[in-house]
Scaffold this motif. Structure first.
Motif, PDB file in Angstrom:
ATOM      1  N   ARG A 147       0.822  -1.210   0.000  1.00 39.60           N
ATOM      2  CA  ARG A 147       0.000   0.000   0.000  1.00 39.60           C
ATOM      3  C   ARG A 147       0.854   1.257   0.000  1.00 39.60           C
ATOM      4  NH1 ARG A 147      -4.135   0.098   4.031  1.00 39.60           N
ATOM      5  NH2 ARG A 147      -4.318   2.305   3.485  1.00 39.60           N
ATOM      6  N   ASP A 148       2.118   1.138   0.444  1.00 37.89           N
ATOM      7  CA  ASP A 148       3.000   2.298   0.508  1.00 37.89           C
ATOM      8  C   ASP A 148       3.776   2.533  -0.783  1.00 37.89           C
ATOM      9  OD1 ASP A 148       2.304   2.779   3.215  1.00 37.89           O
ATOM     10  OD2 ASP A 148       3.730   1.231   3.860  1.00 37.89           O
ATOM     11  N   THR A 149       3.652   1.634  -1.750  1.00 42.75           N
ATOM     12  CA  THR A 149       4.377   1.787  -3.012  1.00 42.75           C
ATOM     13  C   THR A 149       3.723   2.889  -3.839  1.00 42.75           C
ATOM     14  OG1 THR A 149       4.892  -0.581  -3.025  1.00 42.75           O
ATOM     15  CG2 THR A 149       5.182   0.618  -5.099  1.00 42.75           C
ATOM     16  N   PRO A 150       4.474   3.914  -4.218  1.00 44.03           N
ATOM     17  CA  PRO A 150       3.874   5.012  -5.002  1.00 44.03           C
ATOM     18  C   PRO A 150       3.626   4.602  -6.447  1.00 44.03           C
ATOM     19  CG  PRO A 150       6.228   5.366  -4.770  1.00 44.03           C
ATOM     20  CD  PRO A 150       5.911   4.156  -3.923  1.00 44.03           C
ATOM     21  N   ASP A 151       2.661   5.247  -7.068  1.00 44.17           N
ATOM     22  CA  ASP A 151       2.435   5.038  -8.489  1.00 44.17           C
ATOM     23  C   ASP A 151       3.611   5.613  -9.277  1.00 44.17           C
ATOM     24  OD1 ASP A 151      -0.026   3.944  -7.937  1.00 44.17           O
ATOM     25  OD2 ASP A 151      -1.150   5.784  -8.382  1.00 44.17           O
ATOM     26  N   PRO A 152       4.112   4.883 -10.284  1.00 44.18           N
ATOM     27  CA  PRO A 152       5.186   5.440 -11.107  1.00 44.18           C
ATOM     28  C   PRO A 152       4.653   6.519 -12.037  1.00 44.18           C
ATOM     29  CG  PRO A 152       4.483   3.358 -12.011  1.00 44.18           C
ATOM     30  CD  PRO A 152       3.720   3.536 -10.722  1.00 44.18           C
ATOM     31  N   SER A 153       5.537   7.365 -12.514  1.00 44.11           N
ATOM     32  CA  SER A 153       5.144   8.389 -13.474  1.00 44.11           C
ATOM     33  C   SER A 153       4.558   7.730 -14.711  1.00 44.11           C
ATOM     34  CB  SER A 153       6.363   9.237 -13.861  1.00 44.11           C
ATOM     35  OG  SER A 153       6.021  10.177 -14.859  1.00 44.11           O
ATOM     36  N   GLY A 154       3.370   8.142 -15.093  1.00 43.70           N
ATOM     37  CA  GLY A 154       2.745   7.596 -16.296  1.00 43.70           C
ATOM     38  C   GLY A 154       2.027   6.281 -16.091  1.00 43.70           C
ATOM     39  N   GLY A 155       1.852   5.861 -14.839  1.00 43.68           N
ATOM     40  CA  GLY A 155       1.193   4.587 -14.594  1.00 43.68           C
ATOM     41  C   GLY A 155       0.434   4.594 -13.283  1.00 43.68           C
ATOM     42  N   ARG A 156      -0.170   3.461 -12.968  1.00 42.21           N
ATOM     43  CA  ARG A 156      -0.968   3.383 -11.752  1.00 42.21           C
ATOM     44  C   ARG A 156      -1.004   1.961 -11.229  1.00 42.21           C
ATOM     45  NH1 ARG A 156      -6.486   2.476 -10.926  1.00 42.21           N
ATOM     46  NH2 ARG A 156      -6.911   2.526 -13.183  1.00 42.21           N
ATOM     47  N   ILE A 157      -0.902   1.811  -9.916  1.00 43.28           N
ATOM     48  CA  ILE A 157      -1.088   0.529  -9.247  1.00 43.28           C
ATOM     49  C   ILE A 157      -2.541   0.480  -8.791  1.00 43.28           C
ATOM     50  CG2 ILE A 157      -0.445  -0.881  -7.250  1.00 43.28           C
ATOM     51  CD1 ILE A 157       2.326   0.539  -7.390  1.00 43.28           C
ATOM     52  N   GLY A 158      -3.284  -0.512  -9.271  1.00 45.22           N
ATOM     53  CA  GLY A 158      -4.674  -0.641  -8.863  1.00 45.22           C
ATOM     54  C   GLY A 158      -4.775  -0.907  -7.367  1.00 45.22           C
ATOM     55  N   ARG A 159      -5.771  -0.314  -6.716  1.00 48.49           N
ATOM     56  CA  ARG A 159      -5.935  -0.454  -5.267  1.00 48.49           C
ATOM     57  C   ARG A 159      -7.398  -0.659  -4.924  1.00 48.49           C
ATOM     58  NH1 ARG A 159      -0.857   1.574  -3.459  1.00 48.49           N
ATOM     59  NH2 ARG A 159       0.125   2.867  -5.079  1.00 48.49           N
ATOM     60  N   ASP A 160      -7.625  -1.359  -3.805  1.00 50.44           N
ATOM     61  CA  ASP A 160      -8.998  -1.542  -3.343  1.00 50.44           C
ATOM     62  C   ASP A 160      -9.430  -0.346  -2.499  1.00 50.44           C
ATOM     63  OD1 ASP A 160      -7.890  -1.853  -0.793  1.00 50.44           O
ATOM     64  OD2 ASP A 160      -8.051  -4.037  -0.813  1.00 50.44           O
ATOM     65  N   ALA A 161     -10.609  -0.433  -1.909  1.00 52.70           N
ATOM     66  CA  ALA A 161     -11.154   0.698  -1.155  1.00 52.70           C
ATOM     67  C   ALA A 161     -10.309   1.051   0.059  1.00 52.70           C
ATOM     68  CB  ALA A 161     -12.590   0.380  -0.721  1.00 52.70           C
ATOM     69  N   ASP A 162      -9.519   0.092   0.544  1.00 50.45           N
ATOM     70  CA  ASP A 162      -8.658   0.346   1.704  1.00 50.45           C
ATOM     71  C   ASP A 162      -7.257   0.781   1.317  1.00 50.45           C
ATOM     72  OD1 ASP A 162     -10.688  -0.373   3.502  1.00 50.45           O
ATOM     73  OD2 ASP A 162     -10.207  -2.507   3.257  1.00 50.45           O
ATOM     74  N   GLY A 163      -7.004   0.940   0.005  1.00 48.71           N
ATOM     75  CA  GLY A 163      -5.690   1.376  -0.451  1.00 48.71           C
ATOM     76  C   GLY A 163      -4.701   0.248  -0.681  1.00 48.71           C
ATOM     77  N   GLN A 164      -5.137  -1.008  -0.497  1.00 47.14           N
ATOM     78  CA  GLN A 164      -4.250  -2.143  -0.727  1.00 47.14           C
ATOM     79  C   GLN A 164      -4.165  -2.452  -2.225  1.00 47.14           C
ATOM     80  OE1 GLN A 164      -2.362  -3.543   1.418  1.00 47.14           O
ATOM     81  NE2 GLN A 164      -3.228  -2.921   3.394  1.00 47.14           N
TER      82      GLN A 164
END
Length: 306
Positions: A165-182
């Motif tokens: 959950r603490d991993t930041p999204d990279p420039s130009g992309g996105r890490i999918g997350r659930d409602a709790d941010g996981q």
């Protein structure tokens, strides 16, 4: 100078100025040192060259111009051809069945890779790691989407990649997350490139990439593709193509024009360093690769095999 007569053919001819629409299709042609010297019928070909060095009877087959695939990723395609194909799976159950079967077929594998899944095959168009975990949880699973702009992974893959959950999204992309941010198992755009694809590249050996290149070259040759445009060539893929060319005396069975992948780091100096490295690679080798164009440091660099 070597001349070969190809006869008993059906030669495709597109509409051209001065050619009647009902003109009979050519049935023979001469190739002299890899250049078409004559196209017509066999009598005309033999009148043009009475004694060709070789004759090939094409058995009435249709002869077409070579096809160019204008958007591909050569090494990645070779890898994909050896992965679990998911495009025909039209619902989650079918996808899970194919993954379970692949896992059972190779129980010693330390990773499972698939490709080609379609968003509309997933309930709500929202894949999750838990969906894969239901059938394969003991090894990392990486599934590239059909458009190759996202990667769907299981929980084991998220752990392997170190994504939390603490991993930041990279420039130009996105890490999918659930409602709790996981992290929920989806990696979009550069998140797929910098995590899933980077892990794949690091895990693969040169021997693995050589197998992938031979697989894709054979696949293209089998269907008449004689030229391709690789839209994101990197250094490991370049090395694999050069090894393939070396195994063939310095040539490849198809022409390759490639855009060099410059990963946007949001740092102009680092981006320009990647451009400089591409230029170095082009200049270092007397290989079929040559740098022909640079547009912007954060966009692809055009290169070509000739």
């Amino acid at each position: 100078m070597t001349t070969t007569l190809y006869s008993n053919a059906r030669v495709f001819q597109g509409a051209s100025s001065g050619t009647a629409a009902d003109a009979p299709a050519p049935t023979a042609f001469l190739v002299r040192d890899e250049v078409f010297a004559f196209i017509g019928d066999e009598a005309g070909a033999r009148a043009f060259t009475a004694h060709p060095d070789a004759t090939v009877d094409l058995g009435g087959q249709l002869v077409l111009p070579g096809i160019t695939d204008a958007h591909t990723h050569l090494v990645m395609m070779g890898e994909a051809l050896g992965q679990v194909g998911l495009t025909d799976a039209r619902n989650l159950g079918e996808i899970q069945r194919l993954l379970a079967e692949a896992r059972a077929a190779d129980p010693d594998a330390r990773v499972l890779r698939g490709r080609g899944w379609l968003v509309d095959s997933i309930p709500g168009g929202a894949p999750t790691a838990a969906m894969i975990d239901e059938v394969v949880a003991d090894v990392p699973v990486y599934l590239d989407a059909n458009d190759y702009h996202s990667c769907w992974v299981n929980s084991a893959a998220l752990r392997e990649l170190g994504i939390t959950r603490d991993t930041p999204d990279p420039s130009g992309g996105r890490i999918g997350r659930d409602a709790d941010g996981q992290p929920n198992g989806m990696l979009f755009e550069t998140a797929a490139v910098e995590y899933a694809w980077a892990q794949r590249d690091a895990a693969m050996t040169d021997a693995d990439r050589d197998v992938a290149v031979e697989r894709v070259l054979a696949a293209y040759s089998a269907v008449g593709v004689t030229g391709v445009v690789d839209m994101a060539l990197n250094e490991v893929a370049l090395d694999a193509l050069r090894r393939a060319a070396d195994r063939r005396g310095g040539t490849l069975p198809l022409r390759v024009a490639a855009h060099w992948l410059v990963s946007n780091t949001d740092d102009d100096a680092q981006n320009l360093a990647q451009v400089a490295r591409a230029g170095e690679l082009s200049a270092q080798h007397a290989s079929p690769l040559s740098l022909i164009h640079i547009s912007e440091p954060t966009r692809p660099i055009s290169m070509s095999y000739s």
